[in-house]
Design a protein around this motif. Structure first.
Motif, PDB file in Angstrom:
ATOM      1  N   LEU A   1       0.825  -1.211   0.000  1.00 34.50           N
ATOM      2  CA  LEU A   1       0.000   0.000   0.000  1.00 34.50           C
ATOM      3  C   LEU A   1       0.856   1.257   0.000  1.00 34.50           C
ATOM      4  O   LEU A   1       0.488   2.278  -0.597  1.00 34.50           O
ATOM      5  CB  LEU A   1      -0.926  -0.011   1.222  1.00 34.50           C
ATOM      6  CG  LEU A   1      -2.029  -1.076   1.182  1.00 34.50           C
ATOM      7  CD1 LEU A   1      -2.766  -1.133   2.514  1.00 34.50           C
ATOM      8  CD2 LEU A   1      -3.009  -0.807   0.058  1.00 34.50           C
ATOM      9  N   GLN A   2       1.998   1.186   0.648  1.00 33.07           N
ATOM     10  CA  GLN A   2       2.910   2.332   0.614  1.00 33.07           C
ATOM     11  C   GLN A   2       3.453   2.548  -0.792  1.00 33.07           C
ATOM     12  O   GLN A   2       3.597   3.686  -1.258  1.00 33.07           O
ATOM     13  CB  GLN A   2       4.058   2.107   1.601  1.00 33.07           C
ATOM     14  CG  GLN A   2       4.926   3.339   1.829  1.00 33.07           C
ATOM     15  CD  GLN A   2       6.016   3.081   2.854  1.00 33.07           C
ATOM     16  OE1 GLN A   2       6.534   1.976   2.950  1.00 33.07           O
ATOM     17  NE2 GLN A   2       6.344   4.096   3.629  1.00 33.07           N
ATOM     18  N   GLY A   3       3.735   1.452  -1.488  1.00 29.44           N
ATOM     19  CA  GLY A   3       4.166   1.566  -2.867  1.00 29.44           C
ATOM     20  C   GLY A   3       3.076   2.119  -3.770  1.00 29.44           C
ATOM     21  O   GLY A   3       3.351   2.892  -4.707  1.00 29.44           O
ATOM     22  N   ILE A   4       1.815   1.748  -3.495  1.00 32.04           N
ATOM     23  CA  ILE A   4       0.696   2.293  -4.273  1.00 32.04           C
ATOM     24  C   ILE A   4       0.598   3.799  -4.070  1.00 32.04           C
ATOM     25  O   ILE A   4       0.358   4.556  -5.021  1.00 32.04           O
ATOM     26  CB  ILE A   4      -0.607   1.587  -3.867  1.00 32.04           C
ATOM     27  CG1 ILE A   4      -0.576   0.121  -4.304  1.00 32.04           C
ATOM     28  CG2 ILE A   4      -1.813   2.294  -4.479  1.00 32.04           C
ATOM     29  CD1 ILE A   4      -1.749  -0.694  -3.791  1.00 32.04           C
ATOM     30  N   ALA A   5       0.780   4.246  -2.832  1.00 38.08           N
ATOM     31  CA  ALA A   5       0.709   5.685  -2.550  1.00 38.08           C
ATOM     32  C   ALA A   5       1.783   6.456  -3.293  1.00 38.08           C
ATOM     33  O   ALA A   5       1.552   7.583  -3.763  1.00 38.08           O
ATOM     34  CB  ALA A   5       0.818   5.925  -1.045  1.00 38.08           C
ATOM     35  N   MET A   6       2.977   5.849  -3.440  1.00 39.35           N
ATOM     36  CA  MET A   6       4.076   6.527  -4.124  1.00 39.35           C
ATOM     37  C   MET A   6       4.132   6.204  -5.609  1.00 39.35           C
ATOM     38  O   MET A   6       4.983   6.723  -6.328  1.00 39.35           O
ATOM     39  CB  MET A   6       5.409   6.141  -3.459  1.00 39.35           C
ATOM     40  CG  MET A   6       5.533   6.597  -2.009  1.00 39.35           C
ATOM     41  SD  MET A   6       7.151   6.208  -1.284  1.00 39.35           S
ATOM     42  CE  MET A   6       7.144   4.413  -1.385  1.00 39.35           C
ATOM     43  N   GLY A   7       3.230   5.322  -6.073  1.00 38.38           N
ATOM     44  CA  GLY A   7       3.231   4.947  -7.479  1.00 38.38           C
ATOM     45  C   GLY A   7       4.355   4.016  -7.857  1.00 38.38           C
ATOM     46  O   GLY A   7       4.741   3.949  -9.024  1.00 38.38           O
TER      47      GLY A   7
ATOM     48  N   THR B   1       2.117  -4.691 -10.727  1.00 43.63           N
ATOM     49  CA  THR B   1       2.603  -4.123 -11.980  1.00 43.63           C
ATOM     50  C   THR B   1       2.191  -2.649 -12.039  1.00 43.63           C
ATOM     51  O   THR B   1       1.319  -2.212 -11.273  1.00 43.63           O
ATOM     52  CB  THR B   1       2.002  -4.879 -13.168  1.00 43.63           C
ATOM     53  OG1 THR B   1       0.570  -4.745 -13.154  1.00 43.63           O
ATOM     54  CG2 THR B   1       2.375  -6.357 -13.112  1.00 43.63           C
ATOM     55  N   PRO B   2       2.791  -1.862 -12.933  1.00 39.84           N
ATOM     56  CA  PRO B   2       2.376  -0.456 -13.043  1.00 39.84           C
ATOM     57  C   PRO B   2       0.890  -0.298 -13.331  1.00 39.84           C
ATOM     58  O   PRO B   2       0.258   0.640 -12.823  1.00 39.84           O
ATOM     59  CB  PRO B   2       3.239   0.063 -14.197  1.00 39.84           C
ATOM     60  CG  PRO B   2       4.462  -0.784 -14.167  1.00 39.84           C
ATOM     61  CD  PRO B   2       3.982  -2.142 -13.760  1.00 39.84           C
ATOM     62  N   GLU B   3       0.316  -1.217 -14.126  1.00 40.92           N
ATOM     63  CA  GLU B   3      -1.117  -1.132 -14.407  1.00 40.92           C
ATOM     64  C   GLU B   3      -1.939  -1.380 -13.145  1.00 40.92           C
ATOM     65  O   GLU B   3      -2.938  -0.680 -12.886  1.00 40.92           O
ATOM     66  CB  GLU B   3      -1.496  -2.148 -15.493  1.00 40.92           C
ATOM     67  CG  GLU B   3      -0.926  -1.857 -16.873  1.00 40.92           C
ATOM     68  CD  GLU B   3       0.544  -2.240 -16.976  1.00 40.92           C
ATOM     69  OE1 GLU B   3       1.046  -2.931 -16.056  1.00 40.92           O
ATOM     70  OE2 GLU B   3       1.192  -1.830 -17.964  1.00 40.92           O
ATOM     71  N   LEU B   4      -1.538  -2.374 -12.352  1.00 40.24           N
ATOM     72  CA  LEU B   4      -2.266  -2.653 -11.107  1.00 40.24           C
ATOM     73  C   LEU B   4      -2.110  -1.514 -10.105  1.00 40.24           C
ATOM     74  O   LEU B   4      -3.042  -1.210  -9.346  1.00 40.24           O
ATOM     75  CB  LEU B   4      -1.764  -3.968 -10.500  1.00 40.24           C
ATOM     76  CG  LEU B   4      -2.079  -5.247 -11.286  1.00 40.24           C
ATOM     77  CD1 LEU B   4      -1.440  -6.449 -10.605  1.00 40.24           C
ATOM     78  CD2 LEU B   4      -3.587  -5.445 -11.416  1.00 40.24           C
ATOM     79  N   VAL B   5      -0.943  -0.899 -10.090  1.00 40.96           N
ATOM     80  CA  VAL B   5      -0.737   0.236  -9.185  1.00 40.96           C
ATOM     81  C   VAL B   5      -1.657   1.393  -9.560  1.00 40.96           C
ATOM     82  O   VAL B   5      -2.258   2.034  -8.679  1.00 40.96           O
ATOM     83  CB  VAL B   5       0.742   0.677  -9.215  1.00 40.96           C
ATOM     84  CG1 VAL B   5       0.921   1.986  -8.449  1.00 40.96           C
ATOM     85  CG2 VAL B   5       1.629  -0.398  -8.607  1.00 40.96           C
ATOM     86  N   ASP B   6      -1.806   1.642 -10.864  1.00 41.97           N
ATOM     87  CA  ASP B   6      -2.708   2.709 -11.308  1.00 41.97           C
ATOM     88  C   ASP B   6      -4.152   2.415 -10.905  1.00 41.97           C
ATOM     89  O   ASP B   6      -4.890   3.318 -10.482  1.00 41.97           O
ATOM     90  CB  ASP B   6      -2.606   2.888 -12.826  1.00 41.97           C
ATOM     91  CG  ASP B   6      -1.246   3.434 -13.249  1.00 41.97           C
ATOM     92  OD1 ASP B   6      -0.576   4.059 -12.398  1.00 41.97           O
ATOM     93  OD2 ASP B   6      -0.860   3.224 -14.411  1.00 41.97           O
TER      94      ASP B   6
END
Length: 208
Positions: A20-26, A33-38
């Motif tokens: 979740l921290q990685g999602i917040a920072m993109g 994957t970048p698509e899932l993060v978006d």
């Protein structure tokens, strides 16, 4: 012990926190994957992103909603953590268990730790911890009620329920045996209608 479920979940807890921290920072982490993060960055609960946390509410589109939601989740997480541990200590721990005193200390320490550190937990982590506590409470209630440890309050309550159950069963069997066995009346259509015998006349008697 009561703290074992909490310690067993620690790897999942920290892994979810990092994701979740990685999602917040993109930044994708793990299998993300970048698509899932978006897609995850657009996921919301009551208008609050799942990666939002109390101390970083000003960075979200709706800071007030973020503070309210995270505060409610922190309170619920703290309460359910306390109740989950108390359920094991009070109901399913033997009175002479030397570990009970240590467990009672952790009973109050862990909720305080989560209440203080919860302001830095993302919404996704708070939801995970809350749902896990609710599931554990239901699971422990079923196990403690139906398979308690001997010499515990839960075991005494189980023995009382079993004795009451045997008493009700015995009373029902005795009541069934005391019912008199009465023969059902014969229906009118099945009765044997025999002809009424006629008196014998004196003329039919043999002569002497």
């Amino acid at each position: 012990s009561s703290c074992l479920p909490i310690l067993a979940q620690a790897p999942i807890f920290f892994a979810l926190f990092q994701v979740l921290q990685g999602i917040a920072m993109g930044i994708p982490k793990g299998v993300m994957t970048p698509e899932l993060v978006d897609q995850a960055q657009n996921a919301e609960l009551f208008g609050v992103p799942i990666y939002a946390y109390f101390m970083g509410a000003d960075e979200t589109p709706n800071p007030t909603a973020t503070r309210i939601l995270t505060a409610v989740l922190i309170i619920l997480m703290t309460i359910t953590t306390f109740l989950t541990q108390r359920q094991l200590i009070v109901k399913n721990s033997a009175k002479d268990n030397p570990m009970v005193q240590q467990q009672k200390i952790l009973l109050y320490v862990f909720p305080v730790i989560f209440a203080v550190t919860g302001i830095n937990f993302p919404v996704g982590v708070l939801i995970y911890w809350l749902t896990t506590n609710l599931w554990s409470m239901g699971q422990q209630f079923y196990v403690i009620r139906n398979n308690p440890q001997p010499d515990t309050p839960a075991y005494e309550a189980w023995e009382k329920r079993q004795a009451a159950k045997r008493l009700r069963l015995s009373a029902s069997v005795s009541g069934w045996r005391s019912i008199p066995k009465t023969r059902a009346p014969i229906p009118e259509s099945r009765r044997d209608h025999r002809p009424t015998p006629q008196p014998t006349s004196r003329t039919d008697l043999p002569a002497t």
